[in-house]
Design a protein around this motif. Structure first.
Motif, short mmCIF file in Angstrom:
data_model
loop_
_atom_site.label_atom_id
_atom_site.label_comp_id
_atom_site.label_asym_id
_atom_site.label_seq_id
_atom_site.Cartn_x
_atom_site.Cartn_y
_atom_site.Cartn_z
N ALA A 14 0.79 -1.23 0.00
CA ALA A 14 0.00 0.00 0.00
C ALA A 14 0.82 1.28 0.00
CB ALA A 14 -0.93 0.00 1.22
N SER A 15 2.13 1.17 0.01
CA SER A 15 2.95 2.37 0.18
C SER A 15 3.12 3.18 -1.10
CB SER A 15 4.33 1.99 0.74
OG SER A 15 5.02 1.14 -0.17
N SER A 16 2.79 2.61 -2.25
CA SER A 16 2.99 3.32 -3.51
C SER A 16 2.14 2.70 -4.60
CB SER A 16 4.47 3.31 -3.93
OG SER A 16 4.89 1.97 -4.17
N VAL A 34 -6.50 -0.64 6.39
CA VAL A 34 -5.28 -1.20 6.98
C VAL A 34 -4.22 -1.22 5.89
CG1 VAL A 34 -4.19 -3.21 8.05
CG2 VAL A 34 -6.56 -2.61 8.62
N LEU A 35 -3.14 -0.50 6.12
CA LEU A 35 -2.06 -0.38 5.15
C LEU A 35 -0.93 -1.33 5.51
CD1 LEU A 35 -1.85 3.53 5.24
CD2 LEU A 35 -3.19 2.14 3.63
N ILE A 36 -0.48 -2.11 4.53
CA ILE A 36 0.61 -3.05 4.75
C ILE A 36 1.66 -2.85 3.67
CG2 ILE A 36 1.29 -5.49 4.74
CD1 ILE A 36 -1.45 -6.19 5.83
N ALA A 37 2.91 -2.74 4.08
CA ALA A 37 4.03 -2.64 3.14
C ALA A 37 5.32 -2.74 3.94
CB ALA A 37 3.99 -1.34 2.35
N ARG A 42 6.64 5.54 4.60
CA ARG A 42 5.65 5.86 3.57
C ARG A 42 4.24 5.57 4.05
NH1 ARG A 42 8.10 3.44 -2.12
NH2 ARG A 42 9.94 4.78 -2.26
N LEU A 43 4.07 4.46 4.78
CA LEU A 43 2.75 4.11 5.29
C LEU A 43 2.24 5.17 6.26
CD1 LEU A 43 2.94 0.25 5.93
CD2 LEU A 43 2.02 1.46 3.94
N LYS A 44 3.10 5.64 7.14
CA LYS A 44 2.70 6.64 8.13
C LYS A 44 2.31 7.95 7.46
CE LYS A 44 2.70 4.66 12.13
NZ LYS A 44 1.45 4.59 12.92
N GLU A 45 3.03 8.32 6.40
CA GLU A 45 2.66 9.52 5.65
C GLU A 45 1.28 9.37 5.03
OE1 GLU A 45 5.65 10.37 2.78
OE2 GLU A 45 7.25 10.66 4.26
N LEU A 46 1.04 8.21 4.41
CA LEU A 46 -0.26 7.96 3.79
C LEU A 46 -1.35 7.89 4.85
CD1 LEU A 46 -1.99 7.32 1.33
CD2 LEU A 46 -1.29 4.92 1.54
N GLU A 47 -1.06 7.24 5.95
CA GLU A 47 -2.03 7.13 7.05
C GLU A 47 -2.51 8.51 7.48
OE1 GLU A 47 -1.84 6.08 11.79
OE2 GLU A 47 -0.80 4.72 10.41
N SER A 60 -1.41 1.20 10.15
CA SER A 60 -0.24 0.84 9.34
C SER A 60 0.52 -0.31 9.98
CB SER A 60 0.70 2.05 9.20
OG SER A 60 0.06 3.11 8.50
N PHE A 61 0.89 -1.28 9.16
CA PHE A 61 1.66 -2.43 9.63
C PHE A 61 2.80 -2.69 8.67
CE2 PHE A 61 -2.51 -2.96 11.46
CZ PHE A 61 -2.26 -3.47 12.74
#
Length: 263
Positions: A14-16, A34-37, A42-47, A60-61
């Protein structure tokens, strides 16, 4: 898209690229995401972006889906912290465009581990609670390469053939439990996928005008969530070629020689 309101959508990779866009459009439709990568930054920015823009819950995980022990731990953690998974989008994957005789064996194994094992293992972690609730949706991002293999993509095409075979059997197994299985088979998408797959830039240059926009593909994916959609095939003309190939493979290979050698 009221059917996604307060539902939980899990997106791997999910990061890009396509995964990021699916996460954005899921949140826009009211889903908790739920974002996984592998990249936590990058996940925290998107979150933060999704929470600020859409007011949904986002988690984010960090996970490499090819790591079996970590994958089981993370998915157990998701259920404990987040609750039931309503939609799992198996998007994590990568490709390397080389002839089979030139493929590094470690890279080959890595591709199989991520594209095939990671997808299967993630699915395994999600389906038990879906079966218990008699509800859920597995969406597997495959590729038109899984239907029509071309030169310099032998390993990548093999992984996507595996995704299609797994998904088709899984769909039959889960039908009686009211759990849907959808495969998404896009042609080339304009994402950072090709930074790894096509380091020379040759393929991107040759097919640039045919490339799909990630927003377009993501919109199709999100619109089918929690509906009994068997496949999403993009673009239509490329899928028509896949149908022709299934019926007349020898003729298709003879006629398509010029187009196949784009890499």
């Amino acid at each position: 898209m009221n059917r996604l309101h307060n539902k939980t959508v899990v997106v791997t990779g999910a990061s890009s690229g396509l995964g990021k866009e699916i996460a954005i459009q899921s949140a826009k439709s009211g889903a908790n995401v739920v974002l996984i990568a592998r990249s936590m930054n990058r996940l925290k920015e998107l979150e933060q972006t999704l929470v600020n823009q859409f007011g949904v819950k986002v988690y984010s995980f960090q996970l490499d889906v090819s790591d079996a022990s970590e994958l089981e731990r993370v998915f157990t953690d998701i259920v404990h912290k987040v609750g039931n998974i309503d939609v799992l989008v198996n998007n994590a994957g990568f490709g390397i465009f080389e002839e089979a005789r030139e493929m590094d064996l470690e890279e080959t194994k890595r591709m199989l581990d991520v594209n095939v094992f990671g997808l299967m293992a993630s699915t395994r972690m999600a389906i038990d609670t879906m079966i218990e609730r008699q509800s859920g949706h597995i969406i597997n991002i495959a590729s038109q390469a899984g239907k029509v293999a071309t030169p310099k993509s032998s390993v990548y095409a093999a992984t996507k053939h595996a995704v299609l075979g797994f998904s088709n059997a899984l769909r039959l197994e889960l039908a009686e439990h009211h759990v849907f299985v959808t495969t998404v088979n896009p042609g080339p998408i304009e994402t950072n996928f090709f930074e790894t797959a096509d380091t020379s830039g040759t393929y991107v240059k040759n097919v640039k005008k045919y490339m799909l926009r990630p927003e377009e593909v993501a919109a199709k994916v999100v619109s089918c969530m929690l509906t009994n959609k068997r496949e999403i095939n993009l673009p239509g003309w490329m899928n028509a070629g896949a149908v022709f190939y299934a019926v007349f493979p020898r003729m298709f290979e003879a006629l398509g020689q010029k187009f196949f050698f784009k890499k």
